[in-house]
Design an enzyme around this catalytic site. Structure first.
Site, PDB file in Angstrom:
ATOM      1  N   CYS A 214       0.818  -1.216   0.000  1.00 54.72           N
ATOM      2  CA  CYS A 214       0.000   0.000   0.000  1.00 54.72           C
ATOM      3  C   CYS A 214       0.849   1.263   0.000  1.00 54.72           C
ATOM      4  O   CYS A 214       0.374   2.330  -0.369  1.00 54.72           O
ATOM      5  CB  CYS A 214      -0.925   0.025   1.211  1.00 54.72           C
ATOM      6  SG  CYS A 214      -1.880  -1.477   1.379  1.00 54.72           S
TER       7      CYS A 214
ATOM      8  N   CYS B 271     -14.954  -0.246   4.481  1.00 51.28           N
ATOM      9  CA  CYS B 271     -13.745  -0.708   3.796  1.00 51.28           C
ATOM     10  C   CYS B 271     -13.536   0.093   2.514  1.00 51.28           C
ATOM     11  O   CYS B 271     -14.501   0.412   1.814  1.00 51.28           O
ATOM     12  CB  CYS B 271     -13.866  -2.176   3.410  1.00 51.28           C
ATOM     13  SG  CYS B 271     -14.347  -3.261   4.760  1.00 51.28           S
TER      14      CYS B 271
ATOM     15  N   HIS C  55      -8.396   3.038  -3.710  1.00 50.28           N
ATOM     16  CA  HIS C  55      -7.087   2.593  -3.225  1.00 50.28           C
ATOM     17  C   HIS C  55      -6.419   1.636  -4.205  1.00 50.28           C
ATOM     18  O   HIS C  55      -6.269   0.452  -3.930  1.00 50.28           O
ATOM     19  CB  HIS C  55      -7.260   1.942  -1.851  1.00 50.28           C
ATOM     20  CG  HIS C  55      -5.976   1.512  -1.210  1.00 50.28           C
ATOM     21  ND1 HIS C  55      -4.759   2.097  -1.496  1.00 50.28           N
ATOM     22  CD2 HIS C  55      -5.716   0.542  -0.288  1.00 50.28           C
ATOM     23  CE1 HIS C  55      -3.817   1.500  -0.774  1.00 50.28           C
ATOM     24  NE2 HIS C  55      -4.362   0.555  -0.048  1.00 50.28           N
TER      25      HIS C  55
END
Lengths: 382, 143
Positions: free
Chosen positions: A83, A201, A326
């Site tokens: 990430c 989420c 993301h």
């Protein structure tokens, strides 16, 4: 050590684009950053590419991207830190420029998760946790459960993070989601890992973001409104097989302390923050880890609306990971793109008024025994 | 334990070296930790190099079979090949070690932060040949 500046940024809207290639997404973000900076592409001395090498996309993604834009032969470094890949690529560029090796470098973060199919990312089978049914959301679900147990944090407080970030995402044309969500919708969405439902989420998706970075020695040649990188810190998680406090993210604390010290900027001096809200509980916990409030008070901070766009310290004005999306490698660079836009006053409807100083925080990667894998903190100043 | 049945299906531990196999010598099976002979650091899963002092003089020791549930979650969206719902959690053992584990034999009443839990063993899943993949689990202590 020399000063380092961001002189150009660009990104594409995050979303699901299985029909385009990863090199094409990166090319468009890079083109916008180059145009924004005023540099000639051939002047770029090195390129740092954040990407997580998804199955089928293979190695040397950076070389493929740079070939497409006509820049070859220079040092190209592919950086993988899950990430934090994009922000780790930025960290690399910062330190190579700061130390005098290069004057002008490109940073690109890119990822295409839509080609992997739907659902949660597959856990690693060589970690005991992944082997036995751990999924990334379940780690954060367990953090949430413990935070609620120790500090009385409520599921409604967690949900408010999702509400805020989705509301901000509606103001950001680059956001994957541009739709508000309600408390009821969040509570009634499917459970991923109790107590976290889907709307606690971040989504998976695709995207690319880019930045052109240069030394203080040459910055005046290019830009009348450069943004200084006042601190660039990378830490990895520390191993602790014992009774670690999971409600705290130790590497975020260590990285932010160092960044505050290096920049002379404290949490009270920040005008905005882009932080790693991969799950709602992460944002609450990072309020505490970054020193915005006392340990355990993260839920109260969101209740008091202090991290709203118009609050005392706006957090994730871009919509954050929860709404903006993301795409792993792209995320860390996109956070920096947002902060540059904010500090220049170019953030449109989500502009934080008179923003002078911003912090970007990116952390991730579940590794057995570590409090996540890698964490970066960047502090940017107008 | 299963395994008494006459069958050519085998019972295979999820990973070698994590626990003593239940059918060995009739003793209670246990999780295997590592203890550093230099600084006494205890770890699970067992380590080859001590995280504290870099020593490679590690010995295997049996770990306690009872501990406290530090936190847990019930999975609603499984990775491929697993059926939901299932519970996982972190169990704190008296040795100062935290163990990631599947939690079994739970209900809403017994699944709580701080609950006392005990070691058990059971099927994780079957592999493609029908062999049973065996793993350790913890369950809430009754009463």
């Amino acid at each position: 050590m020399r000063e380092v500046y961001v002189i150009g940024v660009g990104m594409i809207r995050f979303g699901k684009f299985p029909e385009v290639t990863i090199t094409d997404m990166a090319r468009r973000a890079f083109r916008d950053a180059v145009k924004d900076s005023g540099v000639k592409p051939k002047e770029i001395e090195a390129a740092f590419i954040g990407h997580v090498r998804q199955p089928g996309q293979g190695a040397m993604v950076g070389q493929r991207i740079m070939r497409e834009v006509g820049i070859t032969g220079i040092p190209i470094l592919n950086v993988e830190n899950i990430c934090s890949s994009g922000s780790s690529a930025f960290w690399s560029a910062f330190h190579f420029i700061s130390s005098g090796k290069f004057d002008l470098a490109a940073v690109i973060g890119v990822e295409q998760l839509s080609v992997l199919g739907k659902g949660v990312l597959p856990p690693r089978q060589d970690d005991l946790e992944g082997l036995q049914g751990m999924i990334l959301p379940s780690y954060f679900a367990m953090v949430a459960r413990r935070h609620m147990h120790e500090y009385g944090t409520t599921i409604e407080q967690l949900a408010k993070v999702s509400i805020k970030n989705h509301r901000n995402g509606c103001l950001n044309p680059y956001s994957q989601f541009q739709k508000e969500v309600t408390l009821e919708e969040i509570a009634s969405s499917p459970i991923v890992a109790d107590p976290l439902t889907v709307l606690h989420c971040c989504p998976t998706g695709d995207g690319a973001a880019a930045a052109i970075v240069c030394s203080g020695d040459i910055v005046k040649r290019f830009s009348s409104k450069p943004i200084q990188v006042a601190a660039s810190v990378l830490k990895s998680g520390s191993y602790d097989g014992g009774w670690r406090d999971l409600t705290t993210n130790d590497q975020t604390i260590r990285a932010s302390h160092e960044a505050y010290e290096l920049s002379g900027v404290g949490p009270e001096d920040l005008d905005l923050i882009e932080l790693h809200d991969c799950f709602t509980i992460a944002e609450i916990s990072h309020y505490e880890n970054l020193g915005l409030c006392e340990k355990g008070d993260g839920g109260r901070l969101i209740d008091e609306r202090k991290t709203e766009l118009t609050g005392k310290i706006p957090v994730n004005p871009s919509g954050g990971l929860l709404a903006k999306g993301h795409p792993l490698g792209a995320t860390g660079v996109a956070q920096l793109v947002e902060i540059v836009w904010q500090l220049r006053g170019e953030a449109g409807k989500r502009q934080v008024s008179n923003a002078q100083t911003g912090l970007a925080h990116c952390v991730g990667g579940v590794v057995d025994g570590l409090d996540l894998g890698a964490c970066t903190i960047h502090i940017l100043k107008r | 334990m299963a395994g008494e049945e006459k069958s050519d299906k085998k019972i295979i531990p999820i990973r070698e070296g994590l626990f003593s196999l239940p059918h060995e010598s009739g003793e209670r099976s246990y999780l295997i930790g590592s203890r550093c002979n230099v600084c006494a650091q205890i770890s699970f899963p067992p380590r080859k190099v001590c995280s504290e002092c870099f020593s490679e003089e590690m010995e295997s020791i049996p770990l306690s079979s009872k501990g406290k549930l530090y936190t847990y979650t019930i999975i609603g969206y499984p990775p491929p090949g697993l059926a939901v719902p299932y519970a996982i959690g972190y169990v704190d053992l008296p040795e100062g070690v935290r163990v990631f584990s599947i939690i079994t034999d739970w209900d809403q009443e017994s699944l709580k932060v701080g609950a006392e839990v005990e070691l058990t063993f059971g099927k994780f899943k079957e592999d493609k040949d029908g062999n049973e993949i065996l793993t350790y689990k913890f369950r809430p202590v009754k009463g």
